[in-house]
Each structure stands twice: as structure tokens, then as C-alpha cells.
Design a protein around this motif. Structure first.
Motif, PDB file in Angstrom:
ATOM      1  N   ASP A   1       0.837  -1.202   0.000  1.00 43.37           N
ATOM      2  CA  ASP A   1       0.000   0.000   0.000  1.00 43.37           C
ATOM      3  C   ASP A   1       0.871   1.250   0.000  1.00 43.37           C
ATOM      4  O   ASP A   1       0.475   2.276  -0.558  1.00 43.37           O
ATOM      5  N   VAL A   2       2.018   1.149   0.678  1.00 47.82           N
ATOM      6  CA  VAL A   2       2.924   2.292   0.737  1.00 47.82           C
ATOM      7  C   VAL A   2       4.368   1.798   0.667  1.00 47.82           C
ATOM      8  O   VAL A   2       4.724   0.801   1.291  1.00 47.82           O
ATOM      9  N   VAL A   3       5.174   2.524  -0.125  1.00 50.56           N
ATOM     10  CA  VAL A   3       6.623   2.334  -0.103  1.00 50.56           C
ATOM     11  C   VAL A   3       7.202   3.676   0.308  1.00 50.56           C
ATOM     12  O   VAL A   3       6.926   4.698  -0.321  1.00 50.56           O
ATOM     13  N   SER A   4       7.996   3.694   1.403  1.00 51.67           N
ATOM     14  CA  SER A   4       8.593   4.962   1.830  1.00 51.67           C
ATOM     15  C   SER A   4      10.104   4.841   1.816  1.00 51.67           C
ATOM     16  O   SER A   4      10.658   3.749   2.004  1.00 51.67           O
ATOM     17  N   CYS A   5      10.755   5.953   1.573  1.00 50.52           N
ATOM     18  CA  CYS A   5      12.222   5.989   1.629  1.00 50.52           C
ATOM     19  C   CYS A   5      12.611   7.368   2.156  1.00 50.52           C
ATOM     20  O   CYS A   5      12.592   8.354   1.422  1.00 50.52           O
ATOM     21  N   ALA A   6      12.936   7.430   3.446  1.00 52.16           N
ATOM     22  CA  ALA A   6      13.239   8.719   4.083  1.00 52.16           C
ATOM     23  C   ALA A   6      14.738   8.944   4.156  1.00 52.16           C
ATOM     24  O   ALA A   6      15.484   8.097   4.655  1.00 52.16           O
ATOM     25  N   ALA A   7      15.169  10.089   3.651  1.00 52.41           N
ATOM     26  CA  ALA A   7      16.553  10.545   3.820  1.00 52.41           C
ATOM     27  C   ALA A   7      17.599   9.587   3.261  1.00 52.41           C
ATOM     28  O   ALA A   7      18.640   9.362   3.878  1.00 52.41           O
ATOM     29  N   ALA A   8      17.324   8.999   2.106  1.00 54.80           N
ATOM     30  CA  ALA A   8      18.326   8.092   1.532  1.00 54.80           C
ATOM     31  C   ALA A   8      18.376   8.143   0.002  1.00 54.80           C
ATOM     32  O   ALA A   8      19.338   7.647  -0.588  1.00 54.80           O
ATOM     33  N   LEU A   9      17.376   8.764  -0.645  1.00 57.02           N
ATOM     34  CA  LEU A   9      17.322   8.706  -2.118  1.00 57.02           C
ATOM     35  C   LEU A   9      18.612   9.236  -2.741  1.00 57.02           C
ATOM     36  O   LEU A   9      19.140   8.692  -3.710  1.00 57.02           O
ATOM     37  N   VAL A  10      19.132  10.300  -2.157  1.00 58.14           N
ATOM     38  CA  VAL A  10      20.304  10.955  -2.722  1.00 58.14           C
ATOM     39  C   VAL A  10      21.563  10.088  -2.586  1.00 58.14           C
ATOM     40  O   VAL A  10      22.566  10.331  -3.250  1.00 58.14           O
ATOM     41  N   LEU A  11      21.490   9.075  -1.739  1.00 59.10           N
ATOM     42  CA  LEU A  11      22.665   8.216  -1.544  1.00 59.10           C
ATOM     43  C   LEU A  11      22.761   7.130  -2.614  1.00 59.10           C
ATOM     44  O   LEU A  11      23.767   6.440  -2.705  1.00 59.10           O
ATOM     45  N   LEU A  12      21.704   6.981  -3.416  1.00 55.49           N
ATOM     46  CA  LEU A  12      21.689   5.877  -4.386  1.00 55.49           C
ATOM     47  C   LEU A  12      22.398   6.251  -5.678  1.00 55.49           C
ATOM     48  O   LEU A  12      22.384   7.410  -6.086  1.00 55.49           O
ATOM     49  N   LYS A  13      22.978   5.259  -6.299  1.00 48.47           N
ATOM     50  CA  LYS A  13      23.717   5.494  -7.543  1.00 48.47           C
ATOM     51  C   LYS A  13      22.784   5.928  -8.663  1.00 48.47           C
ATOM     52  O   LYS A  13      23.074   6.827  -9.423  1.00 48.47           O
ATOM     53  N   ASP A  14      21.638   5.250  -8.763  1.00 42.84           N
ATOM     54  CA  ASP A  14      20.708   5.545  -9.839  1.00 42.84           C
ATOM     55  C   ASP A  14      19.290   5.661  -9.256  1.00 42.84           C
ATOM     56  O   ASP A  14      18.501   4.703  -9.308  1.00 42.84           O
ATOM     57  N   PRO A  15      18.961   6.838  -8.675  1.00 43.86           N
ATOM     58  CA  PRO A  15      17.654   6.970  -8.016  1.00 43.86           C
ATOM     59  C   PRO A  15      16.493   6.742  -8.981  1.00 43.86           C
ATOM     60  O   PRO A  15      15.448   6.205  -8.588  1.00 43.86           O
ATOM     61  N   GLY A  16      16.662   7.103 -10.242  1.00 45.57           N
ATOM     62  CA  GLY A  16      15.586   6.943 -11.225  1.00 45.57           C
ATOM     63  C   GLY A  16      15.216   5.487 -11.392  1.00 45.57           C
ATOM     64  O   GLY A  16      14.043   5.107 -11.361  1.00 45.57           O
ATOM     65  N   MET A  17      16.232   4.669 -11.546  1.00 42.24           N
ATOM     66  CA  MET A  17      16.002   3.233 -11.714  1.00 42.24           C
ATOM     67  C   MET A  17      15.352   2.672 -10.450  1.00 42.24           C
ATOM     68  O   MET A  17      14.383   1.912 -10.511  1.00 42.24           O
ATOM     69  N   ALA A  18      15.869   3.096  -9.288  1.00 39.99           N
ATOM     70  CA  ALA A  18      15.343   2.567  -8.018  1.00 39.99           C
ATOM     71  C   ALA A  18      13.860   2.908  -7.876  1.00 39.99           C
ATOM     72  O   ALA A  18      13.045   2.035  -7.565  1.00 39.99           O
ATOM     73  N   VAL A  19      13.507   4.166  -8.155  1.00 34.74           N
ATOM     74  CA  VAL A  19      12.107   4.587  -7.989  1.00 34.74           C
ATOM     75  C   VAL A  19      11.200   3.813  -8.949  1.00 34.74           C
ATOM     76  O   VAL A  19      10.092   3.407  -8.593  1.00 34.74           O
ATOM     77  N   ARG A  20      11.679   3.581 -10.165  1.00 40.30           N
ATOM     78  CA  ARG A  20      10.863   2.798 -11.121  1.00 40.30           C
ATOM     79  C   ARG A  20      10.592   1.396 -10.582  1.00 40.30           C
ATOM     80  O   ARG A  20       9.486   0.875 -10.682  1.00 40.30           O
ATOM     81  N   GLU A  21      11.626   0.801 -10.002  1.00 38.49           N
ATOM     82  CA  GLU A  21      11.441  -0.557  -9.454  1.00 38.49           C
ATOM     83  C   GLU A  21      10.502  -0.533  -8.260  1.00 38.49           C
ATOM     84  O   GLU A  21       9.648  -1.406  -8.112  1.00 38.49           O
ATOM     85  N   TRP A  22      10.645   0.480  -7.386  1.00 38.54           N
ATOM     86  CA  TRP A  22       9.787   0.551  -6.193  1.00 38.54           C
ATOM     87  C   TRP A  22       8.326   0.730  -6.606  1.00 38.54           C
ATOM     88  O   TRP A  22       7.429   0.175  -5.977  1.00 38.54           O
ATOM     89  N   ALA A  23       8.108   1.522  -7.657  1.00 40.23           N
ATOM     90  CA  ALA A  23       6.731   1.787  -8.095  1.00 40.23           C
ATOM     91  C   ALA A  23       6.035   0.480  -8.477  1.00 40.23           C
ATOM     92  O   ALA A  23       4.830   0.323  -8.275  1.00 40.23           O
ATOM     93  N   ARG A  24       6.796  -0.453  -9.015  1.00 35.93           N
ATOM     94  CA  ARG A  24       6.198  -1.732  -9.434  1.00 35.93           C
ATOM     95  C   ARG A  24       5.723  -2.555  -8.236  1.00 35.93           C
ATOM     96  O   ARG A  24       4.910  -3.464  -8.366  1.00 35.93           O
TER      97      ARG A  24
END
Ligand SMILES: C[S@@+](CC[C@H](N)C(=O)[O-])C[C@H]1O[C@@H](n2cnc3c(N)ncnc32)[C@H](O)[C@@H]1O
Length: 264
Positions: free
Chosen positions: A116-139
Motif C-alpha cells: 500500500d505504501v513504499v517509503s524511503c526517508a533521507a536516503a534517495l540521494v545516496l543511491l547510484k541511480d535513483p531513477g532506476m530505483a524509484v521505477r522498481e519501487w513503483a512496481r
């Protein structure tokens, strides 16, 4: 040290973990904001990415209750151990996963369309490829499910204007290109007292950037190229002056550009 490798992030947060809950910074305040934005209800299934020592994860489980499911994932085994022990003391049945959150989809039991919810607090900027990560999380979201994350605004560290490349529109853009709707995007209040910077001391500030902790230092990796350092310093001093008001002062905040997108 190579910038933002998983190993460097893991050892940085492993070292920080034992004192993390008592550090005096904005994280506890931000955690309570995330709970407000998530507004967990009994029976919900929630994935808390980069859960750290469980500041958001534990209250989530209290709220979703025994019929709900909460998974906390992090790369730092020491943080997870602390989170697990706090949860056990309270009898909270939370699933803990030690992994790179960029590839959480590969973890058994983490299924598409199940949260129902995916949260990621204070870490997105630490990822190598945030775009790819967010696409995967959305699925991983159910239809109607929410993805909640954010990145620091550029004025958190005027000295780190480079952060602007992932700020405001971009964080929403990441969610949109993951197929989520335009949803909501807003700026938080400042989680810390504003800090006043004196642009006359810009050169000293530039030098000090390289003495900061390893993770923030990697944000300036482009400037560390030795052949460019003096040139970079000149540009830095010039740009700081341009940004300052007539009184030669600049203000730093600790604010986030928040983005909340819904899976349609
Ligand atoms: C600033 S802390 C935030 C912790 C928690 N969300 C909170 O608000 O208290 C950042 C967390 O991100 C985790 N992290 C960073 N990159 C990660 C990655 N690629 N995979 C898993 N965890 C990661 C760190 O280990 C750390 O626990």
C-alpha cells in the motif's frame, strides 16, 4: 575512498548506528512527518526502505497491527540489529531485510503489486541511480498505493549547490517516469535553525568541504579532481558572492522537496 560505494555507505552508517537514535538532528522530526504523510491504517502492507534503526518502521507496525505487514530494509546490518532488538522488546513482528534497496525487488517475498505504501526517508540521494530505483519501487505498489520520498533542497547546503540536480522537479520527475501520477510535491519546513554564512569566508568554506564526513564529501566528488581544485575554488567564491544578498550573507536550511505519487 571511492564515492558512495555500497561498502562505504554501509560502514559509515554502521559506525553511526549505535548513536543514531540520540543524535540531535532533524531525523526524529522528519520521521514523525513521514508517519503523518503515510497515515498507516490497520491491515496495510508497508515497505520502509533505508529504515535505519527503525524510527519510522516501528511506529508503522504499531499502526498497521497484527493484520498488517511491515518490512524494513537497509544495507547497514548494525542499524538493522538495533531496529530488530527494539521491535522484539515491544513484541512487534516486523520483517527486516539487509540489502541494497536499489535491488529490493530481487528479495524473496517482496512481490510486485503487494504494498500500500513504499517509503524511503533521507536516503534517495545516496543511491547510484535513483531513477532506476524509484521505477522498481513503483512496481511493488498496489494500484492506488503511495510512494513517499524526498531529497534535500539546494539551500540545505548552499555550499553544495550540486544537490540541486536532484531537487524539486526532478524528484517528482522520477516518480512520474516510474509511471506514478503527478500527485503532490511540496517543500517542508526547515528541520534546523537557519545557518547564516559569511561569503567573505567562501574560500575557507570551500576548503572545509573536503574535511567533512565521507558520505557528504562524495557529493562534491567532481570538485576533488586535483587539477581543477584552484579553478573550482575561484568559481565557488564568485558564485557564493552572486547568491548573497546586499549584506553579504547567505542562509542555509534543512528542508526537503517532498514528492508523493500514486500508482494508477
Ligand atoms: C539518513 S539514514 C535514514 C534512516 C531512516 N530512514 C530515518 O529516517 O531515520 C540513511 C539510511 O540509508 C541507508 N542506505 C543508504 N544507501 C542504501 C542502499 N543502497 N541500500 C540500503 N540502505 C541504504 C543507510 O544505511 C542509512 O541507514
Amino acid at each position: 575512498m571511492s564515492p558512495n560505494t555500497l561498502e562505504s555507505i554501509k560502514s559509515y552508517y554502521n559506525a553511526r548506528a549505535p548513536g543514531y537514535d540520540t543524535e540531535t538532528n532533524f531525523h526524529p522530526h522528519q520521521a514523525s512527518d513521514y508517519l503523518h504523510w503515510i497515515s498507516p491504517k490497520p491491515g496495510m502492507h508497508i515497505l520502509d526502505l533505508a529504515c535505519g534503526t527503525g524510527a519510522i518502521t516501528l511506529p508503522l507496525k504499531r499502526a498497521v497491527g497484527p493484520t498488517g505487514r511491515v518490512v524494513g530494509a537497509d544495507i547497514s546490518d548494525v542499524s538493522l540489529e538495533i531496529a530488530r532488538s527494539k521491535a522484539e522488546d515491544e513484541g512487534l513482528d516486523i520483517e527486516w531485510v539487509e540489502c541494497d534497496i536499489s535491488t529490493i525487488y530481487a528479495v524473496p517475498g517482496i512481490e510486485e503489486g503487494s504494498f500500500d505504501v513504499v517509503s524511503c526517508a533521507a536516503a534517495l540521494v545516496l543511491l547510484k541511480d535513483p531513477g532506476m530505483a524509484v521505477r522498481e519501487w513503483a512496481r511493488l505498489l498496489k494500484p492506488g498505493g503511495l510512494l513517499i520520498t524526498g531529497v534535500l533542497t539546494g539551500d540545505t547546503m548552499v555550499r553544495g549547490i550540486v544537490l540541486d540536480r536532484v531537487a524539486e522537479e526532478e524528484v517528482m520527475g522520477l516518480l512520474r517516469s516510474a509511471g506514478l501520477d503527478g500527485g503532490e510535491s511540496f517543500l517542508t519546513e526547515s528541520y534546523a535553525e537557519p545557518k547564516y554564512l559569511d561569503v567573505e569566508k567562501a574560500g575557507e568554506m570551500f576548503d572545509a568541504l573536503f574535511e567533512e564526513a565521507p558520505v557528504p564529501r562524495t557529493w562534491y566528488a567532481d570538485l576533488v579532481v586535483p587539477s581543477r581544485r584552484e579553478k573550482s575554488k575561484e568559481i565557488f567564491e564568485r558564485e557564493m558572492k552572486k547568491l548573497a544578498g546586499p549584506d553579504g550573507k547567505l542562509v542555509e536550511y534543512v528542508r526537503f522537496h517532498m514528492a508523493i505519487g500514486r500508482k494508477v
